[in-house]
Write an enzyme that holds these catalytic residues in place. Structure first.
Site, PDB file in Angstrom:
ATOM      1  N   HIS A 186       7.691  -7.306  -1.571  1.00  0.00           N
ATOM      2  CA  HIS A 186       7.439  -6.698  -0.264  1.00  0.00           C
ATOM      3  C   HIS A 186       8.398  -7.287   0.783  1.00  0.00           C
ATOM      4  O   HIS A 186       8.226  -7.042   1.977  1.00  0.00           O
ATOM      5  CB  HIS A 186       6.019  -7.019   0.212  1.00  0.00           C
ATOM      6  CG  HIS A 186       4.920  -6.402  -0.599  1.00  0.00           C
ATOM      7  ND1 HIS A 186       4.961  -5.117  -1.052  1.00  0.00           N
ATOM      8  CD2 HIS A 186       3.721  -6.896  -1.006  1.00  0.00           C
ATOM      9  CE1 HIS A 186       3.839  -4.850  -1.710  1.00  0.00           C
ATOM     10  NE2 HIS A 186       3.082  -5.910  -1.694  1.00  0.00           N
ATOM     11  N   GLY A 244       2.487   2.208  -2.934  1.00  0.00           N
ATOM     12  CA  GLY A 244       2.639   2.685  -4.310  1.00  0.00           C
ATOM     13  C   GLY A 244       3.357   1.700  -5.231  1.00  0.00           C
ATOM     14  O   GLY A 244       3.880   2.096  -6.268  1.00  0.00           O
ATOM     15  N   THR A 245       3.335   0.424  -4.863  1.00  0.00           N
ATOM     16  CA  THR A 245       4.002  -0.617  -5.657  1.00  0.00           C
ATOM     17  C   THR A 245       3.547  -0.583  -7.114  1.00  0.00           C
ATOM     18  O   THR A 245       4.353  -0.497  -8.047  1.00  0.00           O
ATOM     19  CB  THR A 245       3.622  -2.018  -5.113  1.00  0.00           C
ATOM     20  OG1 THR A 245       3.469  -1.958  -3.716  1.00  0.00           O
ATOM     21  CG2 THR A 245       4.611  -3.060  -5.550  1.00  0.00           C
ATOM     22  N   TYR A 272       6.202   8.246  -1.738  1.00  0.00           N
ATOM     23  CA  TYR A 272       4.907   8.256  -2.439  1.00  0.00           C
ATOM     24  C   TYR A 272       4.369   9.687  -2.571  1.00  0.00           C
ATOM     25  O   TYR A 272       3.935  10.112  -3.636  1.00  0.00           O
ATOM     26  CB  TYR A 272       3.919   7.388  -1.643  1.00  0.00           C
ATOM     27  CG  TYR A 272       2.486   7.405  -2.142  1.00  0.00           C
ATOM     28  CD1 TYR A 272       2.013   6.421  -3.008  1.00  0.00           C
ATOM     29  CD2 TYR A 272       1.599   8.402  -1.741  1.00  0.00           C
ATOM     30  CE1 TYR A 272       0.697   6.447  -3.462  1.00  0.00           C
ATOM     31  CE2 TYR A 272       0.289   8.434  -2.183  1.00  0.00           C
ATOM     32  CZ  TYR A 272      -0.157   7.452  -3.037  1.00  0.00           C
ATOM     33  OH  TYR A 272      -1.461   7.471  -3.479  1.00  0.00           O
ATOM     34  N   ALA A 303       1.240   7.001 -16.027  1.00  0.00           N
ATOM     35  CA  ALA A 303       1.292   6.710 -14.585  1.00  0.00           C
ATOM     36  C   ALA A 303       0.354   7.592 -13.767  1.00  0.00           C
ATOM     37  O   ALA A 303       0.405   7.573 -12.550  1.00  0.00           O
ATOM     38  CB  ALA A 303       2.723   6.871 -14.084  1.00  0.00           C
ATOM     39  N   LYS A 318       0.803  -1.236   0.000  1.00  0.00           N
ATOM     40  CA  LYS A 318       0.000   0.000   0.000  1.00  0.00           C
ATOM     41  C   LYS A 318       0.825   1.270   0.000  1.00  0.00           C
ATOM     42  O   LYS A 318       0.384   2.323   0.436  1.00  0.00           O
ATOM     43  CB  LYS A 318      -0.998   0.025   1.190  1.00  0.00           C
ATOM     44  CG  LYS A 318      -1.846  -1.184   1.298  1.00  0.00           C
ATOM     45  CD  LYS A 318      -2.682  -1.397   0.067  1.00  0.00           C
ATOM     46  CE  LYS A 318      -2.553  -2.796  -0.443  1.00  0.00           C
ATOM     47  NZ  LYS A 318      -2.870  -2.928  -1.853  1.00  0.00           N
TER      48      LYS A 318
END
Ligand SMILES: Nc1ncnc2c1ncn2[C@@H]1O[C@H](COP(=O)(O)O)[C@@H](OP(=O)(O)O)[C@H]1O
Ligand SMILES: CCc1ccc(OS(=O)(=O)O)cc1
Length: 271
Positions: free
Chosen positions: A81, A48-49, A165, A199, A46
């Site tokens: 992760h 911004g992968t 992020y 993006a 959570k």
């Protein structure tokens, strides 16, 4: 809340989920061959992968499609992760480049709470209960504090660039430039425009690839209610946390992150 250890699988001191974990793969991670031109995206969930991934690239330890990663095309772009101590030896020898994306942990926690609620239909916890588990690290991918501190404090072992992020959100173009510089790539203005456009949240929000729709329904079933791309705000925690919850979070944050050098942005108006 005692069922956590039944729902999650602890391997090498780190929480995985039963559904996706390939135990043999995790046990032999140290020897996984890292190539000079591999690039790893490392995140706590959570943070911004998927934003960094943009295209469907194999998730190192999720690999639902059972792609033989030994034969991955070059350069290999993988995301993970995993905690710093679990990754292959080659990464610790600076063989490949790593981009570590981090996000303020209150927004991480809120995003994770919604993700769990939307994806895992058996999830019945209140936000208050979830916050306790998150702050104790009794969630998938374990303790947020350990993840970021582990990677940051061991940064000299790796060829690593930290990205925030919130900075990406405030200045996507500048962030892409920073990534290009780290990767030694130069983009034309036109290519830069395309990358930035692709993006944006607006472009990714309903993209089934960006939301892992197929993978998620294969893994968790077709009743999944939510998407990976949800609200995308800085400071979403303000609409979730009570004053008391915020104060107790801050107390733990200050204790855990004392002397930590990276800065955080908690509010959309903050620089
Ligand atoms: N293009 C984009 N711009 C901003 N945030 C994005 C984004 N793509 C994904 N995100 C956000 O990143 C979070 C998911 O992170 P990950 O990919 O690591 O699981 C979600 O946060 P929210 O739930 O707060 O909206 C998601 O909306
Ligand atoms: C690759 C699919 C997938 C599934 C679930 C995820 O959840 S979490 O980010 O590890 O919590 C991520 C990716």
């Amino acid at each position: 809340m005692e069922d956590i250890d039944r729902l999650l699988l602890k391997l090498k001191g780190y929480y995985f989920d039963h559904l996706s974990v390939d135990i043999g793969f995790i046990e032999n991670l140290d020897d996984f061959e890292i190539r000079e031109d591999d690039v790893f995206i490392v995140t706590y969930p959570k943070s911004g992968t998927i934003w960094l991934q943009q295209l469907l690239i194999p998730f190192f330890e999720y690999n639902f499609q059972k792609i033989y990663l030994g034969k991955r095309p070059s350069p290999g772009l993988l995301s993970t992760h995993l905690s710093y101590y679990l990754v292959p030896r080659g990464l610790k020898n600076k063989r490949a480049k790593i981009i570590y994306v981090y996000r303020n942990p209150k927004d991480v926690m809120c995003s994770y709470f919604h993700f769990e609620k939307n994806v895992k239909l058996q999830f019945t916890r209140t936000f208050e209960e979830y916050m306790i588990l998150f702050l104790e690290g009794r969630v998938l991918r374990s303790l947020w504090f350990d993840h970021i501190k582990g990677w940051y404090e061991h940064r000299s072992l790796f060829n690593i660039q930290f990205m925030m992020y919130e900075e990406m959100k405030k200045d996507l173009r500048g962030s892409v430039l920073k990534i290009c510089k780290f990767l030694g790539k130069e983009l034309s203005e036109e290519d830069m425009d395309t990358v930035v456009r692709q993006a944006t949240f607006e472009n990714m929000k309903y993209d089934p690839l960006a939301n892992y729709d197929k993978i998620i329904t294969t893994a968790y079933g077709t009743n999944v209610k939510g998407h990976f791309l949800r609200k995308v705000t800085i400071g979403d925690w303000k609409s979730h946390m009570t004053v008391e919850q915020n104060e107790s979070f801050d107390k733990i944050f200050q204790r855990e992150m004392k002397d930590f050098l990276l800065k955080f942005i908690w509010d959309v108006n903050e620089d």
